[in-house]
Design a protein around this motif. Structure first.
Motif, PDB file in Angstrom:
ATOM      1  N   GLU A 197       0.888  -1.130   0.163  1.00 44.19           N
ATOM      2  CA  GLU A 197      -0.018   0.123  -0.015  1.00 44.19           C
ATOM      3  C   GLU A 197       0.787   1.494  -0.071  1.00 44.19           C
ATOM      4  O   GLU A 197       0.668   2.326  -0.730  1.00 44.19           O
ATOM      5  CB  GLU A 197      -0.877   0.094   1.168  1.00 44.19           C
ATOM      6  N   GLU A 198       1.929   1.115   0.943  1.00 41.69           N
ATOM      7  CA  GLU A 198       2.748   2.493   0.838  1.00 41.69           C
ATOM      8  C   GLU A 198       3.453   2.574  -0.158  1.00 41.69           C
ATOM      9  O   GLU A 198       3.771   3.828  -0.965  1.00 41.69           O
ATOM     10  CB  GLU A 198       3.629   2.025   1.875  1.00 41.69           C
ATOM     11  N   TYR A 199       3.640   1.533  -1.059  1.00 47.29           N
ATOM     12  CA  TYR A 199       4.528   1.572  -2.397  1.00 47.29           C
ATOM     13  C   TYR A 199       3.561   2.283  -3.398  1.00 47.29           C
ATOM     14  O   TYR A 199       4.146   3.039  -4.161  1.00 47.29           O
ATOM     15  CB  TYR A 199       4.947   0.130  -2.778  1.00 47.29           C
ATOM     16  N   ILE A 200       2.340   1.851  -3.449  1.00 41.70           N
ATOM     17  CA  ILE A 200       1.361   2.421  -4.540  1.00 41.70           C
ATOM     18  C   ILE A 200       1.314   4.074  -4.479  1.00 41.70           C
ATOM     19  O   ILE A 200       1.348   4.478  -5.395  1.00 41.70           O
ATOM     20  CB  ILE A 200       0.125   1.617  -4.266  1.00 41.70           C
ATOM     21  N   PHE A 201       0.934   4.321  -2.990  1.00 43.89           N
ATOM     22  CA  PHE A 201       0.802   5.728  -2.653  1.00 43.89           C
ATOM     23  C   PHE A 201       2.006   6.720  -3.054  1.00 43.89           C
ATOM     24  O   PHE A 201       2.193   7.650  -3.239  1.00 43.89           O
ATOM     25  CB  PHE A 201       0.329   6.049  -1.250  1.00 43.89           C
ATOM     26  N   PHE A 215      -8.801   4.225  -3.801  1.00 43.43           N
ATOM     27  CA  PHE A 215      -9.103   2.789  -3.783  1.00 43.43           C
ATOM     28  C   PHE A 215     -10.038   2.245  -2.771  1.00 43.43           C
ATOM     29  O   PHE A 215      -9.840   2.574  -1.675  1.00 43.43           O
ATOM     30  CB  PHE A 215      -7.550   1.881  -3.503  1.00 43.43           C
ATOM     31  N   LEU A 216     -11.172   1.639  -3.187  1.00 45.34           N
ATOM     32  CA  LEU A 216     -12.143   1.405  -2.369  1.00 45.34           C
ATOM     33  C   LEU A 216     -11.779   0.355  -1.421  1.00 45.34           C
ATOM     34  O   LEU A 216     -10.748  -0.492  -1.662  1.00 45.34           O
ATOM     35  CB  LEU A 216     -13.405   1.092  -3.204  1.00 45.34           C
ATOM     36  N   ASP A 217     -12.564  -0.044  -0.647  1.00 46.91           N
ATOM     37  CA  ASP A 217     -12.210  -1.326   0.640  1.00 46.91           C
ATOM     38  C   ASP A 217     -12.045  -2.563  -0.318  1.00 46.91           C
ATOM     39  O   ASP A 217     -12.739  -2.900  -1.198  1.00 46.91           O
ATOM     40  CB  ASP A 217     -13.498  -1.327   1.572  1.00 46.91           C
ATOM     41  N   GLY A 218     -11.027  -3.204   0.117  1.00 49.30           N
ATOM     42  CA  GLY A 218     -10.328  -4.464  -0.327  1.00 49.30           C
ATOM     43  C   GLY A 218      -9.591  -4.484  -1.489  1.00 49.30           C
ATOM     44  O   GLY A 218      -9.203  -5.589  -1.882  1.00 49.30           O
ATOM     45  N   VAL A 219      -9.547  -3.324  -2.079  1.00 45.92           N
ATOM     46  CA  VAL A 219      -8.787  -3.110  -3.610  1.00 45.92           C
ATOM     47  C   VAL A 219      -7.221  -3.477  -3.369  1.00 45.92           C
ATOM     48  O   VAL A 219      -6.687  -4.245  -3.940  1.00 45.92           O
ATOM     49  CB  VAL A 219      -8.983  -1.842  -4.207  1.00 45.92           C
ATOM     50  N   ILE A 220      -6.854  -2.837  -2.206  1.00 40.87           N
ATOM     51  CA  ILE A 220      -5.328  -2.864  -2.044  1.00 40.87           C
ATOM     52  C   ILE A 220      -5.180  -4.483  -1.566  1.00 40.87           C
ATOM     53  O   ILE A 220      -3.987  -5.159  -2.084  1.00 40.87           O
ATOM     54  CB  ILE A 220      -4.736  -1.895  -0.896  1.00 40.87           C
ATOM     55  N   ASP A 221      -5.719  -5.239  -0.752  1.00 46.04           N
ATOM     56  CA  ASP A 221      -5.823  -6.346  -0.541  1.00 46.04           C
ATOM     57  C   ASP A 221      -5.685  -7.335  -1.929  1.00 46.04           C
ATOM     58  O   ASP A 221      -4.839  -8.030  -1.936  1.00 46.04           O
ATOM     59  CB  ASP A 221      -6.881  -6.955   0.218  1.00 46.04           C
ATOM     60  N   ARG A 222      -6.536  -6.896  -2.801  1.00 43.46           N
ATOM     61  CA  ARG A 222      -6.681  -7.892  -4.160  1.00 43.46           C
ATOM     62  C   ARG A 222      -5.410  -7.597  -4.815  1.00 43.46           C
ATOM     63  O   ARG A 222      -4.795  -8.407  -5.586  1.00 43.46           O
ATOM     64  CB  ARG A 222      -7.936  -7.315  -4.799  1.00 43.46           C
ATOM     65  N   ILE A 223      -4.870  -6.358  -4.935  1.00 44.83           N
ATOM     66  CA  ILE A 223      -3.814  -5.992  -5.533  1.00 44.83           C
ATOM     67  C   ILE A 223      -2.592  -6.819  -5.207  1.00 44.83           C
ATOM     68  O   ILE A 223      -1.792  -7.378  -5.687  1.00 44.83           O
ATOM     69  CB  ILE A 223      -3.372  -4.607  -5.483  1.00 44.83           C
ATOM     70  N   SER A 250     -13.681   7.656 -14.267  1.00 47.66           N
ATOM     71  CA  SER A 250     -13.872   7.276 -13.013  1.00 47.66           C
ATOM     72  C   SER A 250     -12.674   7.557 -12.148  1.00 47.66           C
ATOM     73  O   SER A 250     -11.528   7.227 -12.606  1.00 47.66           O
ATOM     74  CB  SER A 250     -14.384   6.048 -12.713  1.00 47.66           C
ATOM     75  N   ARG A 251     -12.817   8.116 -10.875  1.00 48.20           N
ATOM     76  CA  ARG A 251     -11.645   8.468  -9.979  1.00 48.20           C
ATOM     77  C   ARG A 251     -11.898   7.436  -8.840  1.00 48.20           C
ATOM     78  O   ARG A 251     -11.158   7.724  -7.836  1.00 48.20           O
ATOM     79  CB  ARG A 251     -11.618   9.814  -9.650  1.00 48.20           C
ATOM     80  N   GLU A 252     -12.546   6.365  -8.905  1.00 44.74           N
ATOM     81  CA  GLU A 252     -12.434   5.459  -7.821  1.00 44.74           C
ATOM     82  C   GLU A 252     -12.277   4.039  -8.666  1.00 44.74           C
ATOM     83  O   GLU A 252     -12.537   3.736  -9.709  1.00 44.74           O
ATOM     84  CB  GLU A 252     -13.988   5.458  -7.239  1.00 44.74           C
ATOM     85  N   ILE A 253     -11.585   3.164  -7.877  1.00 42.63           N
ATOM     86  CA  ILE A 253     -11.294   1.843  -8.290  1.00 42.63           C
ATOM     87  C   ILE A 253     -11.705   0.909  -7.174  1.00 42.63           C
ATOM     88  O   ILE A 253     -11.732   0.917  -5.922  1.00 42.63           O
ATOM     89  CB  ILE A 253      -9.701   1.556  -8.422  1.00 42.63           C
ATOM     90  N   ASP A 254     -12.802   0.176  -7.844  1.00 42.69           N
ATOM     91  CA  ASP A 254     -13.670  -0.818  -6.965  1.00 42.69           C
ATOM     92  C   ASP A 254     -13.089  -2.256  -7.160  1.00 42.69           C
ATOM     93  O   ASP A 254     -12.018  -2.730  -8.034  1.00 42.69           O
ATOM     94  CB  ASP A 254     -14.917  -0.635  -7.067  1.00 42.69           C
ATOM     95  N   LEU A 255     -13.550  -3.317  -6.323  1.00 39.42           N
ATOM     96  CA  LEU A 255     -13.246  -4.755  -6.558  1.00 39.42           C
ATOM     97  C   LEU A 255     -13.530  -5.427  -8.058  1.00 39.42           C
ATOM     98  O   LEU A 255     -12.925  -6.073  -8.656  1.00 39.42           O
ATOM     99  CB  LEU A 255     -13.836  -5.414  -5.622  1.00 39.42           C
ATOM    100  N   GLU A 256     -14.519  -4.784  -8.458  1.00 40.22           N
ATOM    101  CA  GLU A 256     -14.837  -5.187  -9.808  1.00 40.22           C
ATOM    102  C   GLU A 256     -14.069  -4.890 -10.801  1.00 40.22           C
ATOM    103  O   GLU A 256     -13.555  -5.744 -11.848  1.00 40.22           O
ATOM    104  CB  GLU A 256     -16.447  -4.560 -10.361  1.00 40.22           C
ATOM    105  N   LEU A 257     -13.436  -3.611 -10.834  1.00 36.98           N
ATOM    106  CA  LEU A 257     -12.445  -3.210 -11.819  1.00 36.98           C
ATOM    107  C   LEU A 257     -11.285  -4.331 -11.409  1.00 36.98           C
ATOM    108  O   LEU A 257     -10.594  -4.576 -12.584  1.00 36.98           O
ATOM    109  CB  LEU A 257     -12.379  -1.550 -11.804  1.00 36.98           C
ATOM    110  N   VAL A 258     -10.658  -4.198 -10.406  1.00 39.72           N
ATOM    111  CA  VAL A 258      -9.704  -5.054  -9.928  1.00 39.72           C
ATOM    112  C   VAL A 258      -9.803  -6.444 -10.611  1.00 39.72           C
ATOM    113  O   VAL A 258      -8.986  -7.362 -11.115  1.00 39.72           O
ATOM    114  CB  VAL A 258      -9.301  -5.057  -8.546  1.00 39.72           C
TER     115      VAL A 258
END
Length: 383
Positions: A197-201, A215-223, A250-258
């Motif tokens: 997560e720190e790496y991405i930001f 990044f919506l809930d669960g997205v970083i976990d999935r990445i 969109s400026r939001e990334i959700d689980l469906e997109l991941v």
């Protein structure tokens, strides 16, 4: 392509090993310190290993950028060569003439060059990347270079960089003399969940805006689950996610997109990546079960390249359509302008006709019906 949309100065997840983006996790900071110490203390052999895409080359380039001006550097990347070719490549990178010379002449030239550099206060360093591809003879040749020494110090410092197989290769009994010469050894492990997560930001902040996307809930976990904490895989999926978000405006990334990104990049069922994220060892186990890390990475990079090519074709089509739309809009505006001028002219003509009729009727000498020819001529003249 998407940088302007997100307000970024450059692509944050480019695959090039740019030291500007270097993220110092605990492991990377330790490895960097070891490498810097080895360079400063003129250590004979330094060994750096890590999985494919773990950031070894980025770390090396950061070290190279910080090397003082009194250092002479030779970097070898093509390691699938014979031992004589290896010496020739080192000499050539140092700027020495190699054409038509045998191995003994090459070694003599190299020894003279190293003596000259040291006498003039410069520190020669040889960096061998992808060293796991060297044969045992090639590694032994590298070891023999460390025998080139003056009365009180080594003439050259050697840094070996490679994948974990390099450590297995050096562990062979036939290479024990090389193993005994290695004074500094460090290994780069994949990032953990928090570091991912720190790496991405960190990379987003490096190009201007760490909050450009949510990044919506669960997205970083999935990445993290998909990448196993390997920086290059993180870059692949995050670059794809930003592109997908840009396409959808969109400026939001959700689980469906991941999930869609994972499916497209790896041809795997994204549902396989759901589950318990608590155990950090689990991502590595899944990577190993699917295939070796380097094979998986090569396959994903190939898919990424294909998808990028498809996206580029789609972008080109959209640009052509946009251009054609602009032309069409211009033509429509021109037509509307012409229609407006015609309408104004018609109004003026109608007003002139009304005035003529009023003049003819008030004269009382003729009627429009009796002398249509004269009326038409007057109308034509006035119009």
């Amino acid at each position: 392509m998407y940088t302007e949309f997100f307000g970024l100065s450059a692509k944050p997840f480019d695959l090039l090993p740019n030291p500007k983006f270097l993220y110092l996790s605990k492991g990377h900071r330790k490895a960097l310190s070891y490498l810097q110490y080895g360079v400063q203390e003129h250590a004979g052999f330094t060994l750096l290993t890590g999985e494919v895409g773990s950031g070894k080359t980025t770390l090396l380039r950061d070290i190279i950028n910080k090397i003082s001006h009194d250092t002479t550097l030779a970097m070898i990347f093509n390691t699938r060569v014979e031992s004589q070719q290896l010496i020739a490549m080192i000499n050539e990178d140092f700027g020495l003439q190699v054409d038509g010379k045998n191995k003994a002449q090459l070694l003599s030239d190299l020894n003279d060059f190293l003596l000259k550099e040291c006498s003039e206060g410069r520190q020669p360093i040889i960096i061998v990347d992808e060293a796991q591809n060297l044969s045992e003879d090639g590694l032994e040749e590298i070891r023999l270079l460390s025998n080139l020494e003056a009365d009180s110090f080594k003439l050259v410092q050697i840094i070996l960089v490679g994948q974990p197989e390099l450590k297995q290769l050096i562990a062979k009994p036939s290479l024990r003399q090389l193993r005994q010469r290695i004074s500094i050894s460090c290994h780069l492990n994949p990032l953990n969940r928090e570091e991912t997560e720190e790496y991405i930001f960190h990379r987003l902040a490096t190009v201007g805006n760490r909050n450009c996307v949510t990044f919506l809930d669960g997205v970083i976990d999935r990445i993290y689950r998909f990448s196993g904490g390997v920086p290059r895989l993180i870059n692949l999926i995050c670059d794809f996610l930003l592109l997908s978000a840009f396409v959808e405006e969109s400026r939001e990334i959700d689980l469906e997109l991941v999930n869609d990104a994972v499916s497209e990049l790896s041809f795997e069922d994204a549902s396989l990546l759901s589950g318990d994220f608590e155990k950090e060892a689990q991502p590595h186990q899944r990577l190993q079960n699917a295939s070796s890390t380097d094979e998986r990475l090569a396959r994903i990079e190939e898919n990424y390249a294909k998808l990028n090519a498809t996206r580029s074709e789609q972008e080109a089509i959209l640009e052509r359509l946009s251009s054609q739309g602009s032309i069409l809009e211009y033509l429509i505006n021109q037509q509307q302008s012409q229609f407006g001028r015609i309408e104004e002219q018609l109004k003026k003509t109608a007003a002139q006709i009304d005035r003529l009729r009023a003049a003819v009727l008030s004269d009382g000498k003729r009627s429009v019906q009796q002398e249509p020819l004269h009326f038409d001529e007057v109308l034509k003249k006035n119009c």
